[in-house]
Each structure stands twice: as C-alpha cells, then as structure tokens.
Design an enzyme around this catalytic site. Structure first.
Site, mmCIF file in Angstrom:
data_model
loop_
_atom_site.group_PDB
_atom_site.id
_atom_site.type_symbol
_atom_site.label_atom_id
_atom_site.label_comp_id
_atom_site.label_asym_id
_atom_site.label_seq_id
_atom_site.Cartn_x
_atom_site.Cartn_y
_atom_site.Cartn_z
ATOM 1 N N PHE A 255 0.955 -1.233 -0.049
ATOM 2 C CA PHE A 255 -0.265 0.050 0.002
ATOM 3 C C PHE A 255 1.030 1.249 -0.287
ATOM 4 C CE2 PHE A 255 -1.869 3.541 2.634
ATOM 5 C CZ PHE A 255 -2.928 3.775 2.018
ATOM 6 N N LEU A 279 3.715 -1.000 3.678
ATOM 7 C CA LEU A 279 3.002 0.394 3.861
ATOM 8 C C LEU A 279 4.148 1.457 3.531
ATOM 9 C CD1 LEU A 279 1.156 0.088 7.425
ATOM 10 C CD2 LEU A 279 0.150 -0.505 5.108
ATOM 11 N N GLU A 280 3.766 2.439 2.496
ATOM 12 C CA GLU A 280 4.505 3.545 2.194
ATOM 13 C C GLU A 280 3.556 4.868 2.620
ATOM 14 O OE1 GLU A 280 7.668 3.981 1.368
ATOM 15 O OE2 GLU A 280 8.253 1.971 0.531
ATOM 16 N N LEU A 281 3.997 5.378 3.620
ATOM 17 C CA LEU A 281 2.819 6.387 4.166
ATOM 18 C C LEU A 281 3.342 7.622 4.048
ATOM 19 C CD1 LEU A 281 1.846 4.184 7.213
ATOM 20 C CD2 LEU A 281 0.900 3.835 4.878
ATOM 21 N N PHE A 409 13.429 2.359 -0.449
ATOM 22 C CA PHE A 409 12.820 3.583 -0.029
ATOM 23 C C PHE A 409 11.664 3.118 0.852
ATOM 24 C CE2 PHE A 409 9.579 6.879 -0.642
ATOM 25 C CZ PHE A 409 10.386 7.835 -0.537
#
Ligand code: NAD
Length: 444
Positions: A255, A279-281, A409
């Site tokens: 996500f 999760l990339e938030l 990343f």
C-alpha cells in the site's frame, strides 16, 4: 533541514534531448473497465464512477466501479494463475525477466500516451509525467527484470549430519493499493518486484486517478503475461480497497497512501488472514490536489495564521479553474503548530529556526513521521553525524528527492513498514523456505 514524502526528480534523461514531445490532444480513453484474466469486464453491480481532470475540473470519463464481487472474481483469477503447474508457475525465472523487459519496451513505445493520460488524470505538467514518472517506471521495470533469475537462497552449515538450504519462493496473490499523486510509478514500484519474484497481482488504483493503471492492462496482455497474473479493479477505498485487505485469499498487500488508511489496512490484515503488509505512508511534501485536498490545504494555511506563524507569501487559491494553491511560505513557525507537526500534502513550506546541531536533530526526530530528510552543508563530519542521527528511511546530503530503482525507499515510525525498490524489495515479495535433509552418513 526539512522532511518530505518526496516528489521524484531523479532519472531525468539527458537535458539535451533533441525534441521534447508534446501531449496528445483529444486523447480517446480506451480502457475504463475492470481487467481480469486478460479481459475487460463491466462491474458486477453495473455501477460506474466519474474521473475528473483536476486542472480543469472537467469530467474525463466514467469508469466501471469494482466492489467486493469484482474483487472476488479478480482474486479467483489471480489464485488460479498462481497454482502449481500453471503457465506462470512453469515459466523459468529468466522468462519472467524477459516479460518484464518486454513490458518496459511497451512503456517506452506508449510513453507519450501514458504521460498524456497521467497529466489529464493528476493535473501534473506533461513534461513532469513524461520525464520523471515514465522514466522512473521504465527504469524500475528494467531493474527488476534483471533480478528475476538472480533470486537465490543459501546453503547453511548446521550441526550434525544434515544438509540445509533455503529457497526464496513467491508469497502468492498480492494486493496493490496505490495513491493519486504518482499513480503509475507507485504501481510499477509494486508490480515490478512482485512479478519478478513470481507472484500474481490484484491492483486497486486510486479512484481519482485510475486511467494509466487501466491502460497497463492492455500492455500486460500484449507483453504476453498469462491470464490472471495481473488483474486491475478500479473502485473506492472502503469498498474495493477494503475487499482486498480483508480477503482471505490475498497473501500480501502493498500500500502507498495516508497513515490513516495504512492503520486500517493493518487492522484488516490482522482481522482476516494475517496477510503480509508493506506500507509507504505519509510525510511532509508539496503536491497537486483534488477538491477535498484543496479544502484541506486551505484549512491548514488558516491554522498557521491562527496559531501565529508569519505568512511570507502565497496563502490562497490561484486561478479560476482547477484546484491550485499558490506556493506558500510561513516563517516564525514553532514546533507545536499544526503546520509543523502534521502532513499538509500541499505546497506549504514552514521555516523553523535552530541554534545548535543537537537542537535541530532532536526537533527533527520529534515527529511521528520518518520518511525522508535532507541536510545541506559543506562540512562532511557534520553531514555524516546528522545522517546517522536522523530517524528517517532516507537521508539526502546536499541533494533532494534523489531516488533510484536500485536503492530502497520506505519509512521509519508512522511513515510505513517495509521497503520498496532495490534488492531489499525482493524480501517483501518472497517467503524463505528452509529445507533440511538428514544425511545417512556421519561427517567424516
Ligand atoms: P489515501 O490513503 O487516501 O488513499 C490511498 C489508496 O487507499 C487509494 O487507492 C484509496 O482508494 C485506498 N483506500 C482508502 N480507504 C481504504 C480502505 N479503507 N481500505 C483499503 N484501501 C483504502 O491516500 P491518497 O490521498 O490517495 O494519497 C496521499 C497520501 O499518500 C499522502 O499521505 C502521502 O504522503 C502518501 N504517499 C506516500 C508516498 C510514499 O512513498 N511513502 C508516496 C506517495 C504518496
């Protein structure tokens, strides 16, 4: 010093490119349906939803609206494509690499179309979409194409008479849920490593910007991926998105989006089948926005004024059409103000003063976020000390937004879990299997 969630400025081709292309005028929308098993489908409910050009506020088209029933069909297709003995599972690892390279070729061929679509859908400038987003997509596909036949385990020396080795196997059916600001790039960051490792996919693009993801369906088919390997279900978060995160036959969800929705995704994973979650938030950054985001950014600007920050420039909407806000700079900002603490996700810069290195590091780390940070100095010792002390997934020294397909990343703290890109991404899309063999002969 500042933190951001990073618009991507790397990967620009040679600036001396002879002729920069222009967007296609009156581009006809060809793909606005649900993509399952390499075929286009109407939604089970018969519903559609509108997609707008945020630069003009005009409707581009209606898109078939997937919900749980369509997600179920997509998951069934992805599960069948992942079965042992299926064409996808029988394909050699190098064959997966060839397909990813072919997809990269097709993106190059259709680059102007995809950049035009991305511009219509997100409102970002065409050359940004062409030079940054599409270049990043192509490089990421090529990078992971190269990895496909290099994913390997270890032989591990163990006590007594055993031979022990590990194998890295695909996780299974992966859900991919993407945000509206880099629709195609965030999709490729998930799709490329997932396919490289041999998984199958159910993709839900952001409801505001589904058009380039849907276009990918036609390229996936043309590249020769077997039916069911990639399925695309455009729809809303609480319906189509939640159906993915709660699904018992989805093994992993990747996500990118807000921290708020990231929390819901972890809850859904734990309430269903404990699926793996990356999760990339959120972070802090400027961007181009829709009506809802437009209102939210103006509300943050008002809060900055109310809490006593000094407005140096900007601070209001610009233009009569679309959802544009003037670049806005506040000075005299203190650490407790909302504009300093919370993610604005708009073109609002806060200037905070600091007295010493210790002071600035402590204050920079006093945040719930930790996605990226940057330091500008000619003093190497200082740069390396700051890089070491910052709680952040990426630290840039004397540069900013320098992202590469080869480097991982992702975020510390509430900016996420796991890493995309680079070799590290492969661990997010594989399970490690340990094989232990009892040997009849004792060690000599
Ligand atoms: P968002 O969280 O509102 O939506 C992201 C996606 O989640 C959309 O596809 C949406 O439909 C879906 N979704 C919404 N509710 C859901 C639910 N209940 N269950 C499942 N899916 C659901 O984010 P956005 O507004 O599209 O994007 C902006 C956010 O993305 C910002 O917070 C920004 O920082 C973040 N972002 C992070 C990165 C990064 O690399 N870390 C990159 C780009 C954007």
């Amino acid at each position: 010093m500042t933190t951001t969630n990073g618009t991507i400025e790397n990967g620009l081709p040679d600036k001396k490119m002879p002729m920069l292309p222009k967007p296609i005028t009156n581009l006809e929308i060809q793909h606005n349906q649900i993509f399952i098993n390499n075929e286009w489908h109407q939604s089970v409910s018969g519903r559609t939803f509108p997609v707008y050009n945020p630069a003009t506020g005009e409707k581009i088209c209606d898109v078939q609206e997937a919900d749980k029933a369509d997600v179920d069909k997509a998951v069934e297709a992805a599960k069948a494509a992942f079965q042992k003995g299926s064409p996808w599972r029988r394909l050699d690892a190098s064959g997966r690499g060839k397909l990813l390279h072919k997809l990269g070729d097709l993106l190059e061929r259709n680059r102007v179309i995809l950049a035009t679509l991305e511009t219509m859908d997100t409102g970002k400038p065409f050359l940004h979409a062409f030079l940054v987003d599409l270049e990043g997509c192509i490089r990421t596909l090529r990078y992971f194409a190269g990895w496909a036949d290099k994913i390997q385990g270890k032989t591990i020396p163990v006590d007594e008479s055993f031979l022990c080795y590990t194998v890295h196997e695909p996780v299974g059916v992966c859900g991919a849920i993407t945000p509206w600001n880099f629709p195609l790039l965030m999709l490729i960051w998930k799709m490329a490593p997932a396919l490289c490792c041999g998984n199958t996919l159910v993709i839900k693009p952001a409801e505001q910007t589904p058009l380039t993801s849907l276009y990918m369906g036609s390229l996936i088919k043309e590249a020769g991926f077997p039916p069911g390997v990639v399925n695309i279900v455009p729809g809303y978060g609480p319906t189509a998105g939640a159906a993915i995160t709660h699904h018992p036959n989805i093994d992993k969800v990747a996500f990118t989006g807000s921290t708020e929705v990231g929390k819901l995704i972890k809850e859904a994973a734990s309430a269903s089948n404990l699926k793996r979650v990356t999760l990339e938030l959120g972070g802090k950054n400027p961007c181009i926005i829709d009506q809802e985001q437009f209102d939210k950014v103006l509300e943050y600007i008002q809060s900055g004024k109310d809490e006593g920050a000094k407005l140096e420039c900007g601070g209001s909407a610009v233009g009569e059409r679309g959802f544009f806000i003037k670049p806005t700079v506040f000075s005299e900002v203190n650490d407790d103000m909302r504009i300093a603490r919370e993610e604005i996700f708009g073109p609002v810069q806060s200037i905070l003063k600091f007295k010493s290195l210790d002071d600035v590091i402590k204050r920079a780390n006093n945040s719930q976020y930790g996605l990226t940070a940057a330091v500008f100095t000619e003093n190497l010792d200082k740069a390396l000390s700051v890089a070491s002390a910052l709680q952040s997934g990426t630290v840039w020294i004397n540069c900013y937004n320098a992202l590469h397909a080869q480097t991982p990343f992702g975020g510390f703290k509430m900016s996420g879990n796991g890493r995309e890109l680079g070799e590290y991404a492969l661990t997010e899309y594989t399970e490690v299997k340990t094989v232990t063999i009892k040997l009849s002969q004792k060690k000599l």
